[in-house]
Design an enzyme around this catalytic site. Structure first.
Site, PDB file in Angstrom:
ATOM      1  CB  ILE A 100      -0.951   0.069   1.382  1.00  0.00           C
ATOM      2  CG1 ILE A 100      -0.085  -0.022   2.505  1.00  0.00           C
ATOM      3  CG2 ILE A 100      -1.961  -1.047   1.035  1.00  0.00           C
ATOM      4  CD1 ILE A 100      -1.223   0.212   3.806  1.00  0.00           C
ATOM      5  CG  ASP A 101       5.296   1.004  -0.664  1.00  0.00           C
ATOM      6  OD1 ASP A 101       5.719  -0.058  -0.135  1.00  0.00           O
ATOM      7  OD2 ASP A 101       5.229   1.183  -1.837  1.00  0.00           O
ATOM      8  CG  ASN A 161      11.011 -13.537  -1.077  1.00  0.00           C
ATOM      9  OD1 ASN A 161      10.551 -12.360  -1.140  1.00  0.00           O
ATOM     10  ND2 ASN A 161      11.065 -14.268  -0.029  1.00  0.00           N
ATOM     11  CD  GLU A 200      13.206 -15.588   4.950  1.00  0.00           C
ATOM     12  OE1 GLU A 200      14.360 -15.919   5.430  1.00  0.00           O
ATOM     13  OE2 GLU A 200      12.080 -15.437   5.501  1.00  0.00           O
ATOM     14  CG  HIS A 222      -3.444  -6.395  -0.546  1.00  0.00           C
ATOM     15  ND1 HIS A 222      -2.389  -7.129   0.160  1.00  0.00           N
ATOM     16  CD2 HIS A 222      -4.271  -7.142  -1.126  1.00  0.00           C
ATOM     17  CE1 HIS A 222      -2.580  -8.435  -0.217  1.00  0.00           C
ATOM     18  NE2 HIS A 222      -3.802  -8.463  -0.784  1.00  0.00           N
TER      19      HIS A 222
HETATM   20  N1  APR Z   1      14.640  -8.313  -0.158  1.00  0.00           N
HETATM   21  C1  APR Z   1      13.748  -9.227  -0.660  1.00  0.00           C
HETATM   22  N2  APR Z   1      12.731  -9.858  -0.027  1.00  0.00           N
HETATM   23  C2  APR Z   1      12.679  -9.493   1.292  1.00  0.00           C
HETATM   24  C3  APR Z   1      13.521  -8.226   1.815  1.00  0.00           C
HETATM   25  C4  APR Z   1      14.407  -8.063   1.109  1.00  0.00           C
HETATM   26  N3  APR Z   1      15.112  -6.739   1.625  1.00  0.00           N
HETATM   27  N4  APR Z   1      13.306  -8.475   3.134  1.00  0.00           N
HETATM   28  C5  APR Z   1      12.341  -9.166   3.568  1.00  0.00           C
HETATM   29  N5  APR Z   1      12.079 -10.238   2.333  1.00  0.00           N
HETATM   30  C6  APR Z   1      10.912 -11.133   2.231  1.00  0.00           C
HETATM   31  C7  APR Z   1      10.665 -12.046   3.316  1.00  0.00           C
HETATM   32  O1  APR Z   1      11.796 -12.913   3.414  1.00  0.00           O
HETATM   33  C8  APR Z   1       9.271 -12.295   3.019  1.00  0.00           C
HETATM   34  O2  APR Z   1       9.434 -13.475   2.390  1.00  0.00           O
HETATM   35  O3  APR Z   1       9.639 -10.388   1.907  1.00  0.00           O
HETATM   36  C9  APR Z   1       8.719 -11.404   2.253  1.00  0.00           C
HETATM   37  C10 APR Z   1       7.792 -10.420   3.192  1.00  0.00           C
HETATM   38  O4  APR Z   1       6.720 -11.224   3.498  1.00  0.00           O
HETATM   39  P1  APR Z   1       5.275 -10.501   4.304  1.00  0.00           P
HETATM   40  O5  APR Z   1       5.947  -9.811   5.693  1.00  0.00           O
HETATM   41  O6  APR Z   1       4.423 -11.587   4.544  1.00  0.00           O
HETATM   42  O7  APR Z   1       5.047  -9.541   3.417  1.00  0.00           O
HETATM   43  P2  APR Z   1       3.968  -9.856   2.160  1.00  0.00           P
HETATM   44  O8  APR Z   1       4.173 -11.313   1.666  1.00  0.00           O
HETATM   45  O9  APR Z   1       3.854  -8.647   1.248  1.00  0.00           O
HETATM   46  O10 APR Z   1       2.320  -9.914   2.895  1.00  0.00           O
HETATM   47  C11 APR Z   1       1.253  -9.948   2.005  1.00  0.00           C
HETATM   48  O11 APR Z   1      -0.219  -9.575   4.055  1.00  0.00           O
HETATM   49  O12 APR Z   1      -0.456  -8.518   5.926  1.00  0.00           O
HETATM   50  C12 APR Z   1      -0.999  -8.792   4.637  1.00  0.00           C
HETATM   51  O13 APR Z   1      -1.861  -7.054   3.323  1.00  0.00           O
HETATM   52  C13 APR Z   1      -0.655  -7.431   4.052  1.00  0.00           C
HETATM   53  O14 APR Z   1      -0.039  -7.005   1.513  1.00  0.00           O
HETATM   54  C14 APR Z   1       0.334  -7.890   2.927  1.00  0.00           C
HETATM   55  C15 APR Z   1       0.163  -9.314   2.531  1.00  0.00           C
END
Ligand code: APR
Length: 240
Positions: free
Chosen positions: A99-100, A208, A210, A115
């Site tokens: 949402i940014d 990603n 990981e 979202h």
């Molecule tokens: N570079 C690449 N990937 C990264 C980095 C980075 N610097 N830092 C973290 N990650 C990865 C993490 O390993 C993880 O797999 O990004 C992912 C973030 O996962 P979440 O925190 O679950 O975020 P997201 O997948 O966007 O969540 C989906 O969940 O809470 C709801 O609406 C919210 O849009 C969000 C949705």
């Protein structure tokens, strides 16, 4: 090593919070993520908003103020997606769960915020959606209909339908390359996009930090910080 895909005609890219991490925004499920300090059911559901609208508005006001912080800017991963889109001869759709506003600030055009958007507000009385960069309060009046008490963040809460799903599904059904960047694959429908892309016979790639929950569904993967791996991966992709 990304192959040269001369026959790539239609690309769908999905991003999540991980792509914005190096810009200084927290993810949700990492150890230092947003859901480690506040509960979804307290701030990100329609029930939470009905129960305690002040708390929900405060949660999004704080994040909106944080995003306005001058130190928060697109990183090389956001920029490389915008640059590739501008050079690509085929169809390119960027679907973000974020949402940014960092993708649009990096120059991305064909962009869907499935979202919603932190910098937009919606009136529940008249349905008007408009840019909103300030704090929202429970008595904020709608700029369109003037009614107070109906304004909410234009953000999709758990239990609500994500935006533009028809357009997203249409693109997935006809893409020949699907790239997922910076998402844990925890939340549907986004977590299911890779299956739709596979059904369409698309090449599927995960970039990603990981392996995500859906890692085994991707044919290819590169792991590392988005700012380090995304520019190089797209630089090796044929723009057709
Ligand atoms: N570079 C690449 N990937 C990264 C980095 C980075 N610097 N830092 C973290 N990650 C990865 C993490 O390993 C993880 O797999 O990004 C992912 C973030 O996962 P979440 O925190 O679950 O975020 P997201 O997948 O966007 O969540 C989906 O969940 O809470 C709801 O609406 C919210 O849009 C969000 C949705």
């Amino acid at each position: 090593m990304a192959g040269v895909m001369a026959e790539t005609r239609s690309i769908v890219v999905l991003t999540g919070a991980g792509i914005s991490r190096e810009s200084g925004l927290h993810t949700f499920r990492d150890a230092d993520g947003i859901w480690a300090t506040v509960k979804v059911e307290d701030v990100a559901t329609p029930e939470a908003f009905a129960r305690d609208p002040v708390r929900v508005q405060d949660f999004y006001n704080e994040r909106r103020r944080g995003l306005a912080n001058s130190g928060i800017a697109p990183n090389p991963a956001h920029r490389s997606l915008a640059e590739f889109e501008a050079a690509f001869a085929g169809d390119f759709l960027l679907v973000t769960q974020n949402i940014d506003n960092l993708h649009e600030r990096a120059g991305s055009n064909n962009l869907i915020h499935m979202h919603g958007e932190l910098c937009k507000a919606r009136c529940e009385e008249c349905g008007d959606v408009g840019e909103w960069l300030d704090d929202l309060f429970t008595d904020t009046a709608c700029p369109a209909c003037g009614k107070a008490a109906g304004m909410r963040p234009h953000v999709v809460w758990f239990g609500e339908m994500p935006f533009e799903m028809d357009r997203i599904n249409e693109a997935l059904e006809s893409c020949d390359l699907f790239v997922s960047i910076g998402t844990s694959g925890n939340v549907y429908p986004a977590a299911g996009f890779v299956q739709a892309a596979r059904m369409a016979g698309a090449r599927t790639v995960e970039l990603n930090l990981e392996p995500s929950q859906g890692a085994t569904l991707f044919e290819e993967a590169v792991y590392g910080p988005a700012g380090a791996i995304v520019p190089g991966w797209f630089a090796n992709l044929d723009t057709g």
